[in-house]
Write an enzyme that holds these catalytic residues in place. Structure first.
Site, PDB file in Angstrom:
ATOM      1  N   THR A   1       0.704  -0.917  -0.007  1.00 40.69           N
ATOM      2  CA  THR A   1      -0.057   0.145  -0.086  1.00 40.69           C
ATOM      3  C   THR A   1       1.457   1.669  -0.339  1.00 40.69           C
ATOM      4  OG1 THR A   1      -0.297  -0.552   2.050  1.00 40.69           O
ATOM      5  CG2 THR A   1      -2.189  -1.171   0.844  1.00 40.69           C
TER       6      THR A   1
ATOM      7  N   LYS B   1       4.012  -6.731   3.664  1.00 42.91           N
ATOM      8  CA  LYS B   1       3.746  -5.396   3.679  1.00 42.91           C
ATOM      9  C   LYS B   1       4.044  -4.866   5.295  1.00 42.91           C
ATOM     10  CE  LYS B   1       0.175  -3.592   2.373  1.00 42.91           C
ATOM     11  NZ  LYS B   1       0.026  -2.947   4.086  1.00 42.91           N
TER      12      LYS B   1
ATOM     13  N   THR C   1       2.325  -7.213  11.362  1.00 42.26           N
ATOM     14  CA  THR C   1       3.141  -7.234  10.482  1.00 42.26           C
ATOM     15  C   THR C   1       2.116  -6.683   9.026  1.00 42.26           C
ATOM     16  OG1 THR C   1       1.503  -9.288   9.927  1.00 42.26           O
ATOM     17  CG2 THR C   1       4.018 -10.170   9.573  1.00 42.26           C
TER      18      THR C   1
ATOM     19  N   GLU D   1       6.546   4.147   7.558  1.00 40.65           N
ATOM     20  CA  GLU D   1       6.063   5.861   6.702  1.00 40.65           C
ATOM     21  C   GLU D   1       7.257   6.651   7.494  1.00 40.65           C
ATOM     22  OE1 GLU D   1       1.207   4.376   6.083  1.00 40.65           O
ATOM     23  OE2 GLU D   1       2.012   5.735   7.828  1.00 40.65           O
TER      24      GLU D   1
ATOM     25  N   ASN E   1       0.238  10.702   6.168  1.00 42.49           N
ATOM     26  CA  ASN E   1      -1.115   9.372   6.750  1.00 42.49           C
ATOM     27  C   ASN E   1      -1.939  10.576   6.971  1.00 42.49           C
ATOM     28  OD1 ASN E   1      -0.785   7.397   7.774  1.00 42.49           O
ATOM     29  ND2 ASN E   1       1.350   7.852   8.255  1.00 42.49           N
TER      30      ASN E   1
ATOM     31  N   SER F   1      -6.921  10.898   0.685  1.00 40.81           N
ATOM     32  CA  SER F   1      -8.216  12.496  -0.106  1.00 40.81           C
ATOM     33  C   SER F   1      -7.019  12.543  -1.229  1.00 40.81           C
ATOM     34  CB  SER F   1      -7.509  13.680   0.461  1.00 40.81           C
ATOM     35  OG  SER F   1      -6.870  13.693   2.588  1.00 40.81           O
TER      36      SER F   1
END
Lengths: 412, 412
Positions: free
Chosen positions: A157, A183, A194, A284, A407, A412
């Site tokens: 993702t 992932k 995970t 991230e 995030n 959006s």
């Protein structure tokens, strides 16, 4: 798109073929057009399966499906989609899972209960299986034994690199292979950590034994990482054992405590830890990869709670992002963990540098040392809390403005 | 310096004088030159005191001092410094507290045990009391009854506005006043959440009764807010009751359950909640002020755990920052809280907008409604978890890039 993680591997590992596993992936347009988002894996009829699933109280429909069907422990197909987690989608979510299992069972010529399903992506939006069930037959036709990279990419993702790992070991003198894909990226914290990890081996291991070997290894791999303390509704780790190594003389193992599994257990633990670290390394917006070890705790559980309290503290994580050797925030995070700790025996190390000991800054420590150490990309922080003998290690990353950007704008 | 919070009051409340309380503050250069960082408050000999202190296992030396001396419940002086928390400073930290108490007792002409001390700022660096004990005599000479704003400013660290509140009520027909000052900004989460709050009243209430009235009110005020889930080593809430209202006929109250305290309890609860909200409204880098109510839980503790799980979730907080009506992340945070929740009865409201119900998106809900609502500065989010009757409310803010900037650079 976010920048690629600074910890992305320069070269992806080459995963060998595992007899009995074939895969294919395609772009079904589940959320974004033109992005590979559907994975089908097919397994030989001898394939056993075991799994560990999220303990979230709002688990997704696919997680519920897997939990129900793991009981019989046989697998013929795995369907994974990214883009939509099919979580908090009510009755429609369960129907989507059933429709997926039905279609996959048709193309794999198996029972619906032999189909395992995982979904990752946005929560709370209905997943329309009509978008992809018609594609499964084509995927089955095109399924290849060497498609791991494509598979790893299909389940991404906000991941910035595909996560692949491989190990091999011997069982009773016969070489077997272990491959894994995973992932991660966000909503990553213990129970399970995970988001998704799929492990494959040609070893022949009965379902109960497979579970008994795999489940305890989760604790020090996927459950020992944290990016943002958030636990997904969809976290899933499944291992598929095709049993095809029996063709080469490998025994079929019935019990998890069979001594012939020693090498397999070690290799599987390494594989899972490798994938877990890759997940953190794609946290991230991260700029730091941090190994955090707590020693001197009363129990392993206490050590782990303290380690996670440090690893999840926004103030610790932002200090890491700022390359600030602010060990005071580590003291704070030890304090808030609620587990026994002797403030006046607490010791903190950055790598080999003794920063604090006996309730205060170490006499030889100079701030410049800590500041220089913090400039490294990979950090090791060790904390001794001075009350016992138990230890735990977790891996985490820093919290940066880029995490917020990713995030705040994801949907959006 | 960070930008001033968008929720900073346009006008500070005017706090009336409380007979028996005098204060002064000055710039002692404890960390930054030219910044007011030392507060001395002096109390009439009749003053009682009660307090609630951090439950951190690595509590600061001043917190330990207060905990020890609150037992006798009388107060003559309060010394607060900002810039250095005197936490994790070992024996030197305890010596610094003793030296401060000794000096303050001299200027206040009281016992050392009647001096209360709080410190806020950087953790782990020795606090040199030599920097400020010599200034206490001058502060005592200049202490004024109307110095609340100066006092509130002196205890600020990364706060962008001083936090002041006042209420009045009647005890047995006699009007009494309650004033409070607080600081917050970072490292704010339950147990205790204030970092520092000091409350003052002219009511005459015995120490035990004062504690019995104040302590339960912490739960729904300072312990019901969270900015970043981090718990300080220094959190301190003290209330000083001068008893001077007896000059105007107020009774001296000996028991917390005395019915004459009903109005006082209500006013004190309002005062504490007012200050708690101000602390959230000055959350580091915030752009949203959020009231989060959980209903339908099994117990109040469960409701609170779920509410805090939502309020502390980085993914929820970043969605708020991005004005993204991503209610799926709220579902995730309910799930990870570990408390009973019926996924298929879960309901979510943004203000009056029904967003989700019965395990899925509400039939009448359109994303545009949620997106429009999220643009407000003050948000109300309500979640019903569908298993019981218990409820809890917490207040929080969003997590922004500015939070990272403030905390990655705080010490350097």
């Amino acid at each position: 798109m976010a920048n690629i993680s600074p910890f992305a591997p320069t070269r992806l590992p080459a995963l060998p073929v595992i007899d009995g596993v074939r895969m294919a992936a395609c772009a079904a347009g589940i959320r974004y057009p033109g992005r590979t988002d559907l994975l089908l894996a097919l397994f030989e009829p001898t394939t056993t399966v075991a799994g560990v699933l999220t303990r979230s109280k709002t688990a997704s429909a696919p997680v519920e499906w897997c939990r129900a069907h793991l009981k019989h422990g046989m697998a013929r197909a795995l369907v994974v989609n990214s883009g939509n987690a099919n979580a908090f989608t009510g009755m429609a979510g369960r129907e989507a899972v059933k429709a997926t299992a039905h279609a996959a069972a048709n193309v794999a010529d198996c029972l619906e209960s032999d189909v395992y399903i995982a979904s990752t992506g946005v929560i709370g939006e209905p997943l329309d299986p009509g978008k992809f069930v018609g594609l499964l037959a084509g995927l089955a036709e095109n399924a290849q034994a060497d498609a791991y990279e494509m598979a790893a990419r299909a389940i991404m993702t906000t991941d910035t690199f595909p996560k692949l790992a491989t190990r091999s070991c011997e069982i009773d003198g016969v070489s077997v292979t272990l491959n894994g894909i995973a992932k991660g990226a966000g909503m990553i914290a213990p129970d399970m950590a995970t988001m998704l990890a799929f492990l494959f081996t040609d070893a022949a291991i009965e379902p109960g034994a497979l579970h008994d070997v795999m489940a305890p290894l989760v604790e020090d791999s996927f459950n020992a990482i944290t990016i943002d303390s958030d636990t997904s509704t969809s976290d899933t780790c499944l291992i598929f054992a095709t049993g095809t190594a029996t063709k080469r003389g490998a025994p079929r193992i019935a019990r998890g405590d069979d001594e012939r599994l020693a090498g397999f257990r070690e290799a599987l633990g390494e594989l899972m830890t490798d994938l877990a670290h890759q997940i953190v390394k794609d946290g991230e917006g991260l700029t730091k990869f941090v190994k955090l070890t707590v020693t001197g705790a009363e129990t392993k559980a206490a050590a782990r709670t303290i380690a996670l309290s440090i690893a999840n503290s926004p103030l610790v994580k932002t200090a890491l992002a700022g390359e600030d050797p602010n060990w005071g925030r580590i003291v704070m995070a030890v304090g808030k963990a609620g587990e026994a700790a002797d403030r006046d025996k607490l010791a903190i190390r950055f790598g080999d540098i003794l920063v604090a000991e006996n309730g205060g800054v170490a006499s030889g420590y100079r701030e410049e040392q800590g500041a220089a150490y913090m400039k490294r990309a990979e950090l090791e922080i060790a904390v001794d809390v001075g009350v016992g003998e138990a230890a735990a290690t977790v891996w985490t990353c820093d919290l940066t403005k880029e995490y917020i950007a990713i995030n705040a704008d994801y949907r959006s």
